[in-house]
Design an enzyme around this catalytic site. Structure first.
Site, PDB file in Angstrom:
ATOM      1  N   ASP A   2     -15.817  -0.758  23.485  1.00  0.00           N
ATOM      2  CA  ASP A   2     -16.596  -0.493  22.271  1.00  0.00           C
ATOM      3  C   ASP A   2     -17.520  -1.620  21.817  1.00  0.00           C
ATOM      4  OD1 ASP A   2     -15.445   1.997  22.089  1.00  0.00           O
ATOM      5  OD2 ASP A   2     -13.796   1.310  20.827  1.00  0.00           O
ATOM      6  N   ASP A   4     -18.800  -3.536  17.468  1.00  0.00           N
ATOM      7  CA  ASP A   4     -17.654  -2.832  16.892  1.00  0.00           C
ATOM      8  C   ASP A   4     -16.864  -3.768  15.973  1.00  0.00           C
ATOM      9  OD1 ASP A   4     -15.909  -0.682  16.460  1.00  0.00           O
ATOM     10  OD2 ASP A   4     -14.554  -1.391  18.010  1.00  0.00           O
ATOM     11  N   ASP A  29      -9.400  -7.196  18.117  1.00  0.00           N
ATOM     12  CA  ASP A  29      -8.492  -6.060  18.110  1.00  0.00           C
ATOM     13  C   ASP A  29      -7.199  -6.438  18.822  1.00  0.00           C
ATOM     14  OD1 ASP A  29     -10.455  -4.617  16.874  1.00  0.00           O
ATOM     15  OD2 ASP A  29     -10.598  -3.046  18.406  1.00  0.00           O
ATOM     16  N   ARG A  64     -11.294  -5.068   6.938  1.00  0.00           N
ATOM     17  CA  ARG A  64     -10.370  -5.329   8.042  1.00  0.00           C
ATOM     18  C   ARG A  64     -10.175  -6.825   8.275  1.00  0.00           C
ATOM     19  NH1 ARG A  64     -11.315  -0.741  12.761  1.00  0.00           N
ATOM     20  NH2 ARG A  64     -11.303   1.072  11.363  1.00  0.00           N
TER      21      ARG A  64
END
Length: 392
Positions: free
Chosen positions: A190, A214, A218, A270
């Protein structure tokens, strides 16, 4: 006799002056070094940055990590391979010796990677990093930029330190050298700066991540025992995701420490967003947000401890965001302990219950500083500017 006494007196005066000058010169030098290093330094940096000969003893860094990654002792030892990147080019299938991919994917075993000089590396395909690899960018200015970026896939015992990763772009499925040195197919990517997939015992420290398609970081698909420390996250909508998706229940075992990081400017959300697992978010500085700073769903647990949250001047002041699970109400557990709030920031805690402890073992444990020290403890976050002569 008088003459002898005069000579003797002059001699001792001279010795006294030499000692005095030496003493004050040392004090000035030490004072200057302390000023550059920072008078109040976090426990990770205290471990190695005071050593002016850190270049000779780079592997000392492996003993400095704290939190869930623990000490990175498996990354050092007599069988350690020292590898220097001299070539900024990239071949995802047949990497040349001297390139980053050759050291990080092709070579197996304990590998400590350094860089010969400043360089911008444009990866053709995502870089899959092998277990027991350290990427150490101290002393030079290294950018992973403008295309594919970093992935830790089914690997363990990895250190990433002192790298700038930015402007990462999505990648179509294709073939690439895997972390075992063999060619493998890789699906759609991504455009994250660093993505962890089924990884464990990973330490990401003193790196600067920004401006990716993105997210910036992660931690997914059963990854656990992760420490994210001293990084600078900036200029990004979705910053950090902990947990793959709502249906991936194996992430219940995920444990992540997020410590001494600087979030901002222009980070929207986030920081992190948590699914299923547990995060200890401690001594970080939040320089505003747009949607929220910390969010979660699917029964995550969070201990937010001694962070400094500075709300944006205009917009949402609430730090947290919570998504209800299966329409049965909020089952998240978010606790704030010793956090500091400025500019109207607020934190909605879980009512009742008990604060979940990180339960660190002795090698993971560290002393949490008061929130009033966070500005000092995070002022060196991101890639360090190391002098060419001594200190870093």
């Amino acid at each position: 006799m008088v003459c002898h006494r005069v000579i003797n007196s002059v001699f001792w005066c001279f010795i006294f002056l030499v000692v005095l000058v030496t003493f004050f010169t040392t004090k000035v030098s030490s004072s200057k070094q302390s000023e550059i290093e920072g008078m109040e330094m976090n426990v990770i940096d205290q471990c190695w940055r005071f050593n002016p000969e850190w270049r000779k003893y780079r592997q000392q860094l492996a003993l400095c990590s704290v939190g869930y990654a623990g000490k990175m002792t498996n990354n050092i030892g007599k069988d350690l391979i020292h590898y220097k990147v001299t070539d900024h080019s990239d071949d995802p299938l047949n990497p040349r010796p001297g390139t980053l991919r050759y050291g990080a994917s092709k070579i197996q075993g304990k590998v400590w990677i350094t860089f010969q000089k400043d360089m911008n590396i444009k990866l053709v395909r995502p870089l899959l990093i092998s277990s027991f690899t350290t990427i150490d960018g101290r002393g030079v200015d290294v950018h992973i930029v403008d295309n594919a970026c970093l992935m830790i896939y089914k690997a363990t015992n990895i250190i990433i330190h002192g790298i700038r990763v930015h402007h990462c772009r999505p990648q179509a499925p294709g073939m690439v050298m895997g972390p075992d040195g063999n060619i493998m197919p890789l699906g759609q990517v991504d455009g994250d700066a660093i993505r962890l997939v089924s990884a464990s015992k990973i330490w990401i420290d003193h790196s600067t991540l920004s401006d990716c398609q993105d997210g910036l970081l992660d931690v997914t698909r059963g990854s656990t025992n992760i420490t994210i420390s001293n990084n600078w996250f900036r200029e990004q909508n979705k910053v950090m995701l902990l947990g793959h998706d709502d249906g991936f229940v194996r992430d219940k075992n995920m444990k992540v420490t997020v410590v001494y990081n600087y979030f901002g400017p222009n980070c929207h959300q986030r920081m992190p967003r948590i699914r299923h697992g547990y995060a200890h978010v401690v001594n970080n500085l939040y320089m505003g947000w747009v949607q929220y700073a910390i969010g979660g769903s699917m029964e995550p647990s969070l201990k937010s401890q001694s962070n400094l949250f500075i709300a944006p001047t205009v917009g949402k002041k609430e730090v947290t965001w919570r998504k209800s699970s299966n329409e049965v109400g909020d089952t998240w557990e978010f606790y704030s302990v010793g956090d500091a709030f400025e500019n109207g920031a607020s934190f909605m805690e879980t009512k009742g219950g008990q604060v979940t402890k990180p339960n660190y073992n002795p090698e993971q444990n560290f002393e949490v500083a008061d929130a009033k020290s966070v500005r000092s403890l995070t002022r060196s976050s991101g890639v360090l500017q190391c002098s060419k002569t001594s200190i870093c």
